[in-house]
Design a protein around this motif. Structure first.
Motif, short mmCIF file in Angstrom:
data_model
loop_
_atom_site.label_atom_id
_atom_site.label_comp_id
_atom_site.label_asym_id
_atom_site.label_seq_id
_atom_site.Cartn_x
_atom_site.Cartn_y
_atom_site.Cartn_z
N UNK A 1 48.56 -28.33 32.38
CA UNK A 1 47.31 -28.31 31.64
C UNK A 1 46.67 -29.70 31.68
N UNK A 2 45.54 -29.84 31.01
CA UNK A 2 44.82 -31.12 31.01
C UNK A 2 44.12 -31.30 29.66
N UNK A 3 43.50 -32.46 29.50
CA UNK A 3 42.83 -32.78 28.24
C UNK A 3 41.38 -33.17 28.51
N UNK A 4 40.46 -32.67 27.66
CA UNK A 4 39.06 -33.10 27.76
C UNK A 4 39.00 -34.55 27.31
N UNK A 5 38.66 -35.46 28.22
CA UNK A 5 38.65 -36.89 27.90
C UNK A 5 37.29 -37.32 27.34
N UNK B 1 29.47 -34.18 34.35
CA UNK B 1 29.31 -33.66 32.99
C UNK B 1 30.43 -34.11 32.08
N UNK B 2 31.66 -34.07 32.59
CA UNK B 2 32.81 -34.32 31.72
C UNK B 2 33.98 -34.85 32.55
N UNK B 3 34.78 -35.73 31.93
CA UNK B 3 36.01 -36.22 32.55
C UNK B 3 37.18 -35.46 31.96
N UNK B 4 38.04 -34.94 32.81
CA UNK B 4 39.22 -34.20 32.37
C UNK B 4 40.46 -34.96 32.81
N UNK B 5 41.30 -35.29 31.85
CA UNK B 5 42.46 -36.15 32.11
C UNK B 5 43.71 -35.31 32.28
N UNK B 6 44.44 -35.55 33.38
CA UNK B 6 45.76 -34.95 33.58
C UNK B 6 46.80 -36.05 33.37
N UNK B 7 48.06 -35.72 33.66
CA UNK B 7 49.12 -36.70 33.47
C UNK B 7 48.95 -37.92 34.36
N UNK B 8 48.24 -37.75 35.49
CA UNK B 8 48.17 -38.84 36.45
C UNK B 8 46.76 -39.33 36.73
N UNK C 1 35.64 -29.36 22.82
CA UNK C 1 35.28 -30.76 22.55
C UNK C 1 36.30 -31.74 23.12
N UNK C 2 36.00 -33.02 23.02
CA UNK C 2 36.91 -34.06 23.49
C UNK C 2 38.23 -33.97 22.75
N UNK C 3 39.33 -34.12 23.50
CA UNK C 3 40.67 -34.04 22.92
C UNK C 3 41.30 -32.67 23.04
N UNK C 4 40.53 -31.66 23.44
CA UNK C 4 41.07 -30.30 23.56
C UNK C 4 41.97 -30.20 24.79
N UNK C 5 43.03 -29.41 24.67
CA UNK C 5 43.91 -29.12 25.80
C UNK C 5 43.39 -27.88 26.51
N UNK C 6 43.21 -27.96 27.82
CA UNK C 6 42.61 -26.87 28.59
C UNK C 6 43.47 -26.56 29.81
N UNK C 7 43.23 -25.36 30.37
CA UNK C 7 43.96 -24.92 31.55
C UNK C 7 43.01 -24.82 32.74
N UNK C 8 43.59 -24.65 33.93
CA UNK C 8 42.78 -24.52 35.14
C UNK C 8 41.86 -23.31 35.04
N UNK C 9 40.63 -23.47 35.52
CA UNK C 9 39.62 -22.41 35.56
C UNK C 9 39.14 -21.97 34.17
#
Length: 512
Positions: free
Chosen positions: A124-128, A144-151, A170-178
């Motif tokens: 998963x990833x996080x809305x940065x 539009x938005x930066x999405x942060x993964x582990x790397x 919103x920022x800080x939310x954990x999201x999945x692919x697609x």
């Protein structure tokens, strides 16, 4: 032809549902795929859409009725014409008219903004950071938005020109692919967006002024009543439902936040005397970024799973400094980049790795994997934390190519543009704490590698040379290695080789 409007299939654990909101009434003209009614279960709200263009016939079950899966709740007359409106119909709000005639809505096509496909090893990833807000106009390919993964940090760009209408995560939310995280109205302008914004509060005020707001589902009304929330107070609750509808979860979240705020106020009142005694001493608590959590996990894993040992030596940097002083201007004119120390260290390390294959190897279970290529990871400090992008095939690169490669990786790391491919792999790592003033340190191995070289501050020190004391620019070198694979003889030999090649750079040219 009459088409039955049915309750959709309910989840396995759900026995029945409730008619929440009819968006149309008998006699309204509807379009294919237009949302007709919302069906509320214990957990979600299901939308029932029109199967074809037509006119709404008889509505058999009204709002608040309890219904079962596949139960017929109304009829759609496919291809029919809308009956002439009665006086009562004419008195309906303009909103109903807009719903019944989509052409009058004057809205562009809605485009979903989705999380890009994540790398195979990333769950998963996080809305940065959101770079735009609802109502702002955007251009095609605009970030539009930066999405942060582990790397790495992934950028999500706009597919077309338009206006961002809604942010779902919103920022800080954990999201999945697609996953859909926002909606964009294709081809819209800020004028239409601002007009819609002006209309929304007016409608909200109308509905909020009535204690029996028809947009509220039975479960929401019960939640408001049980928690003693008036219609006026309900206006202050953030709404996550479609078209700004208030959901039961919104009420529960509001109540929890309200209770937490009251609890904090109570605790603050109790600790007033203590706070006065402490003066202005404050603290700030923020969650770790995904990258920082990953760094912490990997470093702890390295300490706990390797037999790490560090050996030290020192190198006289005067020969390299003399070369830089003599050829810096010519080198920069020809190659368009300054000659630094890292290219010399990379060349020396690559040569030493050729002579000591175990330092270029890794452990995989009970196997030793020897690599016949020389990919060197470069530790780069970024605002988000320490990353180790990889410079590949260093044995085939010139000093200028190494300098250019390192600069490109450093810029990408600073801007958060590094890709997964640029972060993956690497057989050996070089880290330079000297740029921050570190005199000596014991770097931690970058798994699954088996060794890492630490560079440090160059400092003038008195040294004995041919029986005389000379002031020379000296640097301490530290080699941390996994003793499970690398013995003391090999580690010391490796570090001495690096030292000799740096103190006599002509060895690098003559392959000595």
């Amino acid at each position: 032809m009459a088409i039955d409007i049915k309750v959709p299939g309910l989840p396995e654990s759900v026995a029945d549902a409730t008619i929440a909101t009819w968006h149309v009434k008998e006699g309204d003209t509807v379009s294919r795929d237009q949302n007709l009614v919302d069906i509320e279960t214990d957990k979600v709200v299901l939308e029932v859409v029109a199967e074809a263009d037509g006119v709404i016939g008889k509505i058999k079950h009204g709002e608040g009725d309890t219904v079962l899966a596949q139960q017929v709740i109304g009829q759609l007359l496919a291809g029919g014409e809308k009956a002439a409106p009665s006086n009562q119909d004419k008195s309906e709000p303009a909103e109903s008219s807009a719903k019944s005639n989509p052409e009058k809505q004057n809205k562009g096509e809605s485009v979903e903004v989705k999380v890009p496909v994540l790398p195979e090893s990333v769950a998963d990833a996080t809305i940065a950071t959101w770079h735009v807000q609802p109502g702002e106009a955007v251009k095609r390919e605009q970030n539009l938005v930066d999405i942060e993964t582990d790397k790495v940090v992934l950028e999500v760009t706009a597919e077309c020109d338009g206006v961002l209408t809604e942010i779902l995560e919103p920022e800080g939310s954990t999201v999945n692919a697609e996953q859909v995280i926002a909606k964009l109205e294709k081809g819209a302008s800020t004028e239409s967006s601002s007009s819609a914004k002006e209309e929304a509060p007016a409608k909200e005020a109308e509905s909020g002024s009535d204690d029996n707001d028809s947009t509220l589902t039975p479960s929401v009304r019960r939640a408001l009543s049980q928690n003693g929330i008036s219609a006026e107070e309900a206006k202050n609750i953030s709404r996550s439902g479609e078209k700004g509808r208030l959901m039961k979860e919104d009420v529960e979240a509001y109540v929890k936040a309200k209770q937490a705020k009251q609890s904090q106020s109570s605790q603050k009142a109790e600790k007033t005397d203590t706070a006065e005694a402490l003066g202005n001493r404050t603290q700030k608590r923020v969650p770790m970024t995904r990258l920082r959590k990953t760094i912490a996990t990997r470093l702890l894993e390295s300490k706990n799973t390797t037999a790490m040992l560090t050996t030290f030596n020192e190198v006289n940097m005067k020969p390299i400094m003399d070369i830089r002083k003599q050829y810096q201007e010519t080198f920069e004119k020809k190659h368009g980049i300054r000659l630094g120390f890292m290219s010399f260290f990379t060349k020396a390390v690559t040569e030493a790795l050729k002579r000591y294959p175990s330092v270029n190897a890794s452990i995989d279970g009970d196997d030793i994997v020897y690599h016949n290529y020389f990919d060197v990871s470069m530790a780069v400090s970024t605002p988000r934390g320490l990353v180790t992008p990889v410079l590949r095939d260093c044995d085939q690169l010139s000093l200028a190519e190494i300098e250019k490669g390192i600069r490109e990786l450093a810029i990408k790391g600073r801007d958060g543009k590094l890709t997964i491919e640029e972060m993956t792999g690497g057989n050996f790592t070089i880290t330079n704490g000297g740029v921050f003033g570190s005199l000596i340190s014991t770097p931690i191995i970058n798994l699954p590698q088996t060794a890492i070289l630490g560079m440090h501050k160059i400092q003038d020190r008195p040294m004995a040379v041919n029986g005389k004391v000379e002031i020379l620019p000296m640097m301490y070198l530290a080699l941390s290695y996994d003793h499970r694979l690398i013995d003391g003889k090999e580690s010391v030999g490796f570090l001495v080789t690096v030292k000799e090649l740096l103190e006599d750079p002509t060895r690098l040219l003559l392959d000595l």
